[in-house]
Design a protein around this motif. Structure first.
Motif, mmCIF file in Angstrom:
data_model
loop_
_atom_site.group_PDB
_atom_site.id
_atom_site.type_symbol
_atom_site.label_atom_id
_atom_site.label_comp_id
_atom_site.label_asym_id
_atom_site.label_seq_id
_atom_site.Cartn_x
_atom_site.Cartn_y
_atom_site.Cartn_z
ATOM 1 N N TYR A 8 -0.880 59.139 107.080
ATOM 2 C CA TYR A 8 -1.739 59.930 107.951
ATOM 3 C C TYR A 8 -1.733 59.375 109.377
ATOM 4 O O TYR A 8 -1.610 60.128 110.345
ATOM 5 C CB TYR A 8 -3.166 59.983 107.412
ATOM 6 C CG TYR A 8 -4.101 60.741 108.326
ATOM 7 C CD1 TYR A 8 -4.071 62.133 108.352
ATOM 8 C CD2 TYR A 8 -4.970 60.076 109.180
ATOM 9 C CE1 TYR A 8 -4.892 62.846 109.211
ATOM 10 C CE2 TYR A 8 -5.794 60.782 110.045
ATOM 11 C CZ TYR A 8 -5.759 62.164 110.054
ATOM 12 O OH TYR A 8 -6.570 62.865 110.905
ATOM 13 N N LYS A 9 -1.853 58.074 109.517
ATOM 14 C CA LYS A 9 -1.831 57.445 110.840
ATOM 15 C C LYS A 9 -0.512 57.727 111.554
ATOM 16 O O LYS A 9 -0.481 57.932 112.761
ATOM 17 C CB LYS A 9 -2.052 55.936 110.723
ATOM 18 C CG LYS A 9 -3.413 55.560 110.214
ATOM 19 C CD LYS A 9 -4.349 55.335 111.357
ATOM 20 C CE LYS A 9 -5.663 54.788 110.804
ATOM 21 N NZ LYS A 9 -6.803 55.316 111.462
ATOM 22 N N SER A 10 0.579 57.744 110.805
ATOM 23 C CA SER A 10 1.897 58.043 111.384
ATOM 24 C C SER A 10 1.988 59.504 111.844
ATOM 25 O O SER A 10 2.581 59.818 112.867
ATOM 26 C CB SER A 10 2.984 57.735 110.358
ATOM 27 O OG SER A 10 4.235 58.125 110.829
ATOM 28 N N TRP A 11 1.381 60.407 111.072
ATOM 29 C CA TRP A 11 1.412 61.848 111.366
ATOM 30 C C TRP A 11 0.460 62.213 112.496
ATOM 31 O O TRP A 11 0.780 63.047 113.350
ATOM 32 C CB TRP A 11 1.039 62.604 110.090
ATOM 33 C CG TRP A 11 0.796 64.062 110.277
ATOM 34 C CD1 TRP A 11 1.732 65.050 110.320
ATOM 35 C CD2 TRP A 11 -0.469 64.707 110.444
ATOM 36 N NE1 TRP A 11 1.126 66.273 110.498
ATOM 37 C CE2 TRP A 11 -0.229 66.084 110.583
ATOM 38 C CE3 TRP A 11 -1.785 64.255 110.492
ATOM 39 C CZ2 TRP A 11 -1.253 67.002 110.759
ATOM 40 C CZ3 TRP A 11 -2.810 65.166 110.665
ATOM 41 C CH2 TRP A 11 -2.523 66.536 110.805
ATOM 42 N N GLU A 12 -0.709 61.570 112.539
ATOM 43 C CA GLU A 12 -1.769 61.921 113.490
ATOM 44 C C GLU A 12 -1.271 61.801 114.934
ATOM 45 O O GLU A 12 -0.748 60.777 115.347
ATOM 46 C CB GLU A 12 -2.975 61.012 113.275
ATOM 47 C CG GLU A 12 -4.192 61.436 114.046
ATOM 48 C CD GLU A 12 -5.396 60.573 113.711
ATOM 49 O OE1 GLU A 12 -6.500 61.104 113.755
ATOM 50 O OE2 GLU A 12 -5.228 59.366 113.417
ATOM 51 N N GLY A 13 -1.396 62.889 115.686
ATOM 52 C CA GLY A 13 -0.964 62.930 117.078
ATOM 53 C C GLY A 13 0.510 63.245 117.263
ATOM 54 O O GLY A 13 0.967 63.409 118.391
ATOM 55 N N SER A 14 1.256 63.354 116.164
ATOM 56 C CA SER A 14 2.690 63.670 116.254
ATOM 57 C C SER A 14 2.881 65.144 116.598
ATOM 58 O O SER A 14 1.934 65.933 116.579
ATOM 59 C CB SER A 14 3.376 63.365 114.919
ATOM 60 O OG SER A 14 2.994 64.323 113.940
ATOM 61 N N HIS A 15 4.107 65.531 116.890
ATOM 62 C CA HIS A 15 4.390 66.942 117.168
ATOM 63 C C HIS A 15 4.082 67.817 115.960
ATOM 64 O O HIS A 15 3.694 68.976 116.118
ATOM 65 C CB HIS A 15 5.840 67.118 117.609
ATOM 66 C CG HIS A 15 6.075 66.655 119.013
ATOM 67 N ND1 HIS A 15 7.228 66.905 119.684
ATOM 68 C CD2 HIS A 15 5.295 65.964 119.884
ATOM 69 C CE1 HIS A 15 7.157 66.387 120.904
ATOM 70 N NE2 HIS A 15 5.998 65.810 121.031
ATOM 71 N N THR A 27 -6.119 71.699 124.214
ATOM 72 C CA THR A 27 -4.826 72.028 123.608
ATOM 73 C C THR A 27 -3.938 72.915 124.476
ATOM 74 O O THR A 27 -2.719 72.865 124.346
ATOM 75 C CB THR A 27 -5.021 72.711 122.246
ATOM 76 O OG1 THR A 27 -5.779 73.908 122.430
ATOM 77 C CG2 THR A 27 -5.732 71.790 121.264
ATOM 78 N N VAL A 28 -4.517 73.732 125.340
ATOM 79 C CA VAL A 28 -3.727 74.649 126.169
ATOM 80 C C VAL A 28 -3.128 73.878 127.342
ATOM 81 O O VAL A 28 -3.849 73.248 128.116
ATOM 82 C CB VAL A 28 -4.587 75.826 126.681
ATOM 83 C CG1 VAL A 28 -3.802 76.681 127.660
ATOM 84 C CG2 VAL A 28 -5.066 76.670 125.505
ATOM 85 N N LEU A 78 8.104 72.934 124.859
ATOM 86 C CA LEU A 78 7.633 74.307 125.076
ATOM 87 C C LEU A 78 6.400 74.557 124.244
ATOM 88 O O LEU A 78 6.343 74.199 123.079
ATOM 89 C CB LEU A 78 8.745 75.293 124.675
ATOM 90 C CG LEU A 78 8.393 76.770 124.694
ATOM 91 C CD1 LEU A 78 8.177 77.243 126.132
ATOM 92 C CD2 LEU A 78 9.478 77.593 124.040
ATOM 93 N N GLN A 79 5.421 75.175 124.858
ATOM 94 C CA GLN A 79 4.230 75.606 124.126
ATOM 95 C C GLN A 79 4.155 77.122 124.210
ATOM 96 O O GLN A 79 4.381 77.689 125.261
ATOM 97 C CB GLN A 79 2.970 74.982 124.710
ATOM 98 C CG GLN A 79 1.733 75.338 123.897
ATOM 99 C CD GLN A 79 0.494 74.702 124.458
ATOM 100 O OE1 GLN A 79 -0.051 75.167 125.449
ATOM 101 N NE2 GLN A 79 0.052 73.627 123.813
#
Length: 80
Positions: A8-15, A27-28, A78-79
């Motif tokens: 979870y720590k590895s995933w948190e904040g990832s793309h 988020t925008v 890109l968002q």
């Protein structure tokens, strides 16, 4: 999350974590300060209505409408 804290720590904040988020000031990434963009003769305006992020552009009926941005997709490069 409790049983896989390291993952979870590895995933948190990832793309992957940021792949889809509710549209808000955190988020925008786009400029919604009453910015206009014209492409192929179609004018699109990005603006805010209170806390809502809005887009005014031509709809499928060839008339202009306001559309509320509900979610963001992606973060970089890109968002959408």
């Amino acid at each position: 999350m409790d049983c896989h804290q390291k993952e979870y720590k590895s995933w948190e904040g990832s793309h992957h974590d940021l792949a889809m988020k509710i549209a808000d000031t955190n988020t925008v990434l786009g400029d919604f300060n009453d910015v206009e963009f014209v492409h192929k003769g179609i004018s699109t305006r990005f603006f805010k209505n209170g806390k809502d992020f809005m887009v005014n552009t031509e709809g499928p009926d060839d008339k202009y409408h306001d559309y509320k941005v509900e979610y963001t997709f992606g973060v970089e490069p890109l968002q959408q």
